[in-house]
Structure formats: C-alpha cells, structure tokens
Write an enzyme that holds these catalytic residues in place. Structure first.
Site, mmCIF file in Angstrom:
data_model
loop_
_atom_site.group_PDB
_atom_site.id
_atom_site.type_symbol
_atom_site.label_atom_id
_atom_site.label_comp_id
_atom_site.label_asym_id
_atom_site.label_seq_id
_atom_site.Cartn_x
_atom_site.Cartn_y
_atom_site.Cartn_z
ATOM 1 N N LEU A 55 0.824 -1.220 0.000
ATOM 2 C CA LEU A 55 0.000 0.000 0.000
ATOM 3 C C LEU A 55 0.853 1.262 0.000
ATOM 4 O O LEU A 55 0.374 2.352 -0.318
ATOM 5 C CB LEU A 55 -0.939 0.006 1.221
ATOM 6 C CG LEU A 55 -2.104 -0.985 1.153
ATOM 7 C CD1 LEU A 55 -2.759 -1.125 2.531
ATOM 8 C CD2 LEU A 55 -3.141 -0.525 0.130
ATOM 9 N N GLY A 76 -4.092 -3.049 4.996
ATOM 10 C CA GLY A 76 -3.405 -2.307 6.053
ATOM 11 C C GLY A 76 -3.311 -3.094 7.341
ATOM 12 O O GLY A 76 -3.764 -4.240 7.421
ATOM 13 N N SER A 113 -13.205 1.049 11.710
ATOM 14 C CA SER A 113 -13.309 0.137 12.849
ATOM 15 C C SER A 113 -13.953 0.838 14.030
ATOM 16 O O SER A 113 -13.855 2.074 14.178
ATOM 17 C CB SER A 113 -11.904 -0.337 13.229
ATOM 18 O OG SER A 113 -11.925 -0.981 14.485
ATOM 19 N N TYR A 142 -3.871 2.383 15.840
ATOM 20 C CA TYR A 142 -4.699 1.720 14.827
ATOM 21 C C TYR A 142 -6.045 2.449 14.685
ATOM 22 O O TYR A 142 -6.445 2.838 13.575
ATOM 23 C CB TYR A 142 -4.888 0.252 15.222
ATOM 24 C CG TYR A 142 -5.990 -0.472 14.495
ATOM 25 C CD1 TYR A 142 -5.888 -0.751 13.141
ATOM 26 C CD2 TYR A 142 -7.155 -0.865 15.169
ATOM 27 C CE1 TYR A 142 -6.917 -1.416 12.478
ATOM 28 C CE2 TYR A 142 -8.170 -1.529 14.525
ATOM 29 C CZ TYR A 142 -8.053 -1.805 13.175
ATOM 30 O OH TYR A 142 -9.065 -2.455 12.528
ATOM 31 N N SER A 171 -16.941 -6.515 15.342
ATOM 32 C CA SER A 171 -16.101 -7.716 15.444
ATOM 33 C C SER A 171 -16.616 -8.716 14.415
ATOM 34 O O SER A 171 -17.642 -9.368 14.653
ATOM 35 C CB SER A 171 -16.206 -8.326 16.836
ATOM 36 O OG SER A 171 -15.966 -7.354 17.839
HETATM 37 C C1 15L Z 1 -10.818 -4.628 14.769
HETATM 38 O O1 15L Z 1 -10.774 -3.519 14.233
HETATM 39 C C2 15L Z 1 -9.866 -5.689 14.406
HETATM 40 O O2 15L Z 1 -9.454 -5.641 13.066
HETATM 41 C C3 15L Z 1 -10.367 -7.084 14.778
HETATM 42 O O3 15L Z 1 -9.283 -7.983 14.734
HETATM 43 C C4 15L Z 1 -11.051 -7.104 16.133
HETATM 44 O O4 15L Z 1 -10.110 -6.843 17.151
HETATM 45 C C5 15L Z 1 -12.152 -6.070 16.175
HETATM 46 O O5 15L Z 1 -11.665 -4.785 15.818
HETATM 47 C C6 15L Z 1 -12.849 -5.969 17.532
HETATM 48 O O6 15L Z 1 -12.909 -4.875 18.095
HETATM 49 O O7 15L Z 1 -13.360 -6.988 17.998
#
Ligand code: 15L
Length: 280
Positions: A55, A76, A113, A142, A171
């Site tokens: 990326l 990513g 996320s 993250y 999740s």
């Molecule tokens: C995320 O953003 C992750 O990519 C995943 O592995 C989980 O940890 C998820 O969140 C979560 O909050 O359960």
C-alpha cells in the site's frame, strides 16, 4: 444479485475479511481485482485476478485501480501496533487509495473500525447508544488511523466529489467469542450484503455505517444505512449462553474498544464518569 458495471478493486484480499469477500462477491458474478502484500492463499475465484503490492506503492495502486468503479479498502494493519508500523500501510496507503479513486471517479468502501471511537464508554441502556456523528475517541494508533481514513473520505467527498462509505466494523468473526461481541459482532453474511449495497446503491455521498449485526445489545444507533438500503439480518444474541466470559480488567470492560483501550493504558485513574461531558 446484480454485479457492478465496472470491475472492483479489493485491497487486503488475503486477510480474513478480504478472503471472504473475494469468494462471496465472485459467486455473485462480480469482476474483482485482488491485491495484498502477501500472496492470496485460496484458489483464485472466478472473474478475479491477484497482484501482490504494498500500500506504500502509490503507482501500483493507480495501475490496479484503472477502469474500476469501486475500491473496497480492507488492506493495512488490522490490529493495534506501534505508530511506525501503522504509518505506511494505514496512513500513506489511504492517501494512495483515495488518489487512485480520484483518477477513476471510483467510490471507496473503507473498512474503518469501532476502534476509531473505542474510548466511548459502553452504554447502560438503548437511550445512550452512539450515533454516527459522535466524537472520534480512538483507542490507539490503529483506531487513530481509522479516524484519519474516515476524515480523508470526508475531505475527498467535499473537495473532489469522491463518494465513500465508511464501515465502522465491530467484530467480524464466524461467531461471537466473548460478551463484548454480543454487542459488536458482525456476521460474514451481513458484511457481504453491506458491501454489496455500498457499491450498488445509486448514491452514497460520504456515509458512515455501524457495521454490526442486528444485536439487541448493540452500543450503536443512527447512521446512514437507509441511504444505501442495508439492514442486518443476523444477531449475536443466540450465543449469549456460550459467551458469559468477562475479563478482570476494569479498563477493558468499561470502554467500547475493549482490550485495545487497555494496551499501554497509563492514566493513574480512569476519567471520572460524571465529569465525562466536561472532557468532550
Ligand atoms: C478490529 O478492528 C480488528 O481488526 C479485529 O481484529 C477485532 O479486534 C475487532 O476490531 C474488535 O474490536 O473486535
């Protein structure tokens, strides 16, 4: 199920969600360009091709996106990591994705996320559910990169008219495995149907969607799902008897981001609940 007129580029194709989407969308007749920094581990789906790329390499992304009508950006770093590891793939990578989308006039579907808002406390009742326009409260580097990606979408829509749908994924696993996931779980089926609507909807503008199934214990409320015509069909609730487990960590249990919030947490005391509004 209709397939989009133009091919669709999928970054992060070799990750868990990428592999699922590649297979499911190909089965619906979509023409897919797959890319990842690691090889694609599965048999190549029908009407799909794979190119290995980083990326960080903007020229490679521009080439892969040529002629595409949408970019599903699932690539990513996908968990909490030190800042220097997140920087290239997640921040510079987003810029490359958006520049490629701008050249093609393509719509971006961004795998954001719940960790972009992970420091919001868990609600105690439906009235306290979070809406899409709540403040970002990232729970690490993250989550911060995901908030940055959503804001990049905001800017590319306002400045360049590049449409984007930002999926605040809870999740997404085959089934919920702890009590928090009774609130945050997204089934693979609901993810597939969501991504399909993100691409096929007539208009998206800049949209933010809480990407979780129809969980009665959800932390999340209003978003832009009606604009794209999506409603989840699955629910985490039937797993409740199997996932009673709660950790002993008060930080993990207090905030929506769960264990991510406790990584390197160094406040002497958690922020006082009744002073929370003063801190917004
Ligand atoms: C995320 O953003 C992750 O990519 C995943 O592995 C989980 O940890 C998820 O969140 C979560 O909050 O359960």
């Amino acid at each position: 199920m209709t397939a989009p007129a133009r091919p669709v580029l999928l970054t992060g194709a070799s990750g868990a969600l990428g592999r699922h989407l590649a297979k499911a969308l190909s089965e619906h007749g979509w023409r897919l360009r797959l890319t990842d920094i690691v090889p694609f581990p599965d048999p190549m789906p029908a009407n799909a091709s794979f190119v290995k790329a980083d990326l960080n390499d903007g020229v490679a992304l521009i080439r892969q996106a040529e002629g595409c009508g949408a970019i599903l950006h699932f690539g990513g770093v996908s968990v909490e990591r030190p800042f220097e590891e997140v920087l290239g793939p997640n921040l510079r990578g987003l810029y490359h994705v958006y520049e490629a989308a701008r050249r093609e006039g393509a719509r971006v579907v961004f795998a954001s996320s719940n960790h972009s808002i992970g420091f919001h406390e868990r609600p105690t009742g439906n009235s306290e559910r979070l809406d899409h326009d709540c403040a970002f409260r990232p729970d690490g580097y993250y989550g911060l990169s995901k908030a940055y990606g959503e804001l990049m979408g905001r800017m590319y829509w306002d400045k360049h008219g590049i449409e984007n749908v930002n999926l605040r994924i809870g999740s997404c696993f085959p089934k919920p495995v702890d009590r928090r996931m009774l609130s945050t779980w997204l089934s693979f089926g609901d993810l597939t149907r969501l991504v399909e609507r993100c691409v096929l909807a007539d208009r998206a503008g800049h949209a933010v969607i809480w990407a979780c199934s129809d969980n009665p214990a959800s932390y999340w409320g209003r978003d832009h799902r009606e604009r794209i015509g999506w409603a989840p069909r699955d629910s985490a609730e039937s797993w409740r008897p199997e996932v009673a487990h709660v950790t002993a960590d008060p930080v993990t249990e207090r905030y929506q981001g769960g264990g991510y919030t406790a990584i390197e947490y160094s406040r002497a005391k958690p922020s006082p609940r009744d002073a929370f509004s003063l801190e917004d």
